[in-house]
Design an enzyme around this catalytic site. Structure first.
Site, short mmCIF file in Angstrom:
data_model
loop_
_atom_site.label_atom_id
_atom_site.label_comp_id
_atom_site.label_asym_id
_atom_site.label_seq_id
_atom_site.Cartn_x
_atom_site.Cartn_y
_atom_site.Cartn_z
N SER A 196 0.85 -1.19 0.00
CA SER A 196 0.00 0.00 0.00
C SER A 196 0.89 1.24 0.00
O SER A 196 1.72 1.39 -0.88
CB SER A 196 -0.97 -0.04 1.19
OG SER A 196 -1.98 0.93 1.06
N GLU A 319 -9.04 -5.22 -4.45
CA GLU A 319 -8.47 -4.13 -3.65
C GLU A 319 -9.53 -3.22 -3.03
O GLU A 319 -9.46 -2.88 -1.85
CB GLU A 319 -7.54 -3.27 -4.53
CG GLU A 319 -6.31 -3.98 -5.06
CD GLU A 319 -5.17 -4.06 -4.05
OE1 GLU A 319 -5.36 -3.65 -2.89
OE2 GLU A 319 -4.09 -4.54 -4.43
N HIS A 420 -7.66 -5.38 -0.18
CA HIS A 420 -6.44 -4.65 0.10
C HIS A 420 -5.82 -5.13 1.41
O HIS A 420 -6.47 -5.15 2.46
CB HIS A 420 -6.78 -3.16 0.20
CG HIS A 420 -5.59 -2.26 0.22
ND1 HIS A 420 -4.77 -2.10 -0.88
CD2 HIS A 420 -5.11 -1.44 1.19
CE1 HIS A 420 -3.82 -1.22 -0.58
NE2 HIS A 420 -4.00 -0.82 0.66
#
Length: 516
Positions: A196, A319, A420
């Protein structure tokens, strides 16, 4: 296991001796300072070396993490304090320091706004033990402390540096170069990896000239590589923060004299306001300052200006579902908000010819409005920047592309899927199953451990530059090239797919690349 005093390993660093602890086959040293406290006159300034010490430093507990508002979904670790004085790192190494081993340096994620190296999922014990590597995790300044650029306000009285968080990361990497051999690590075999915002930091640092040579391989997981903005945007964000803090009248002296705790609330407000005003953008992000960071990272990759080192890069299949579940402003899903995002891009980059909206929507036809929005923002925020980098970097250095698809039944039922960050426990080998954890309530724990074993083995082999053995695993994972575009799909059973992303790659085209 109880560790006796005699089992606590003491290592001499360039700054002074540090005492860690040993648990089974792995020793660890935590909370080692790599820079002076960034407080008072050093707030919003580049990090400086700390004062050396002579007494043995007790490195058995994590150091404080940067001040931030706590959220339940991001546990920072048991009894971990928060303090502006947060520039420390942690080391895990196989017990009994011997020959030089590959080093893996981890940059945590959290939208450049939250998170810490002490998060339990980042414990390096499994990687160090299973891979015979040295693992380093670092703290860096986040939120307003690290990612708001006040340098346009510099004067004789007040001086601010740009991209101080990136400078923190570089300082930590320099510490690794100077000290990691004392912990059994090889400073010439350093892999930088992150997820990330941490993945974005990896792809950004690959284009920072002063970071060249500080790491030799890179792994970027779910990198928001295009969430890097120009100095004009940086100035606007800085002014917005001052408006929040000072009520419209900029008081630069207050920025340094106000208690650090009193900056957290305005930082939270800025975090929410910016993506509302400019959909699809972050409040906190690296800035193209013409100094540390000379160009937008994706454009630097396209021009062949990234460091020519091997790269492993990829994203997760779902995600955006996490952001929808959390009602996060970071990933717009509503059609009108998405259109506003495109209008904002067009307004900021009048020289860029964006694909027709209908052309893009064709890639998501047949999906519900919600799923189409999830797919579009997933691709625009994560998958496309990753593809653009893989396409470009494959002409410069060996590049491998993956997509993480594995999700146990419960996450599918909850319509989260491989969202995610869900790959993190698999990479670190820290799959936990407690009474409070519902992840595997409907099964899948045994399969998850097999996924973790395979994924960890690949990451470790990459860090060891053991490409021959790595590519020979089942299935083989050829480097990415623009002929076959091989992608490893990581699932209950892994498979290699040629041109996995052809539909979205063709729909989006390459015109949008110019603004990145």
């Amino acid at each position: 296991m109880t560790t006796t005093h005699s089992e606590m390993p003491v290592v001499e660093t360039l700054l002074g001796p540090v005492r860690g602890s040993t648990d089974g086959s792995v020793s660890s040293w935590k909370g080692i300072r790599y820079a002076a406290a960034p407080v008072g006159p050093l707030r919003f300034r580049a990090p400086v070396p700390p004062e050396p010490w002579t007494e043995v430093y007790d490195a058995t507990e994590f150091g404080p993490c940067e001040l931030q508002s706590r959220v339940a979904v991001i546990p920072l670790g048991d009894n971990v304090a928060m303090d502006e004085d947060c520039l420390s790192l942690n080391v895990w190494a196989p017990a009994g320091i011997t020959a030089k081993k590959p080093v893996m340096v981890w940059i945590h994620g959290g939208a450049y706004f939250r998170g810490a190296s002490s998060q339990p999922v980042y414990d390096g014990t499994s990687l160090a033990s299973n891979g015979d590597v040295v693992v380093v995790t670092i703290n860096y300044r986040i939120g307003v402390f690290g990612f708001v650029d006040f340098s346009s306000l510099n004067s004789d009285e007040h001086t601010f540096d740009s991209n101080v968080a990136l400078r923190d990361m570089i300082a930590a990497l320099r510490w690794v170069q100077g000290n990691i051999a004392s912990f059994g690590g090889d400073p010439d075999r350093v892999t930088l990896f992150g997820e990330s915002a941490g993945g974005g930091a990896v792809t950004t640092l690959m284009t920072v000239p002063s970071a060249r040579g500080l790491f030799h391989r890179a792994i970027a997981q779910s990198s928001p590589a295009t969430s890097v903005y120009g100095s004009e945007r940086g100035d606007k964000v800085a002014q917005t923060f001052l408006d929040i803090l000072c009520g419209g009248e900029a008081d630069l002296g207050l920025l340094r004299t106000i208690a650090a705790e009193d900056l957290v609330g305005p930082s939270d407000e800025l975090f929410a306001r910016i993506p509302q005003e400019t959909p699809g953008t972050l409040a906190f992000a690296p800035i193209v300052d013409g100094d540390l960071l000379p160009d937008y990272p994706v454009r630097a990759f396209r021009r062949g200006n990234a460091h020519p080192i091997p790269l492993l890069i990829g994203t997760n299949k779902d995600e955006s579902s996490l952001f929808r579940m959390m009602k996060s402003p970071l990933m717009p899903i509503d059609t009108e908000v998405i259109r506003a995002m495109f209008a904002e891009i067009a307004d900021e980059h009048p020289d860029v010819e964006l694909p027709e909206h209908s052309q893009i929507e064709s890639a998501y036809s047949g999906l519900s409005q919600v799923n189409a929005g999830l797919g579009l923002t997933r691709d625009f925020g994560f998958r496309l920047p990753t593809l653009w980098i893989a396409e470009a970097h494959s002409h410069v250095a060996p590049t491998w592309l993956y997509r993480f698809d594995y999700a146990p039944t419960m996450l599918k039922v909850l319509k989260i899927g491989a969202t995610h960050g869900t790959e993190l426990p698999y990479v670190f080998g820290n799959i936990t199953h407690s009474v409070k954890d519902i992840t595997y309530k409907l099964g899948g724990l045994a399969a998850a451990r097999h996924v973790s074993d395979r994924m960890q083995a690949r990451w470790l082999a990459f860090a060891k530059a053991n490409d021959a053995g790595w590519l020979g695993s089942d299935p083989s994972w050829p480097p990415y090239d623009t002929d076959r575009r091989s992608t490893l799909v990581i699932d209950k059973i892994d498979m290699t797919v040629a041109d996995l992303d052809s539909e979205i790659r063709i729909a989006w085209g390459e015109k949008v690349i110019a603004f990145a």
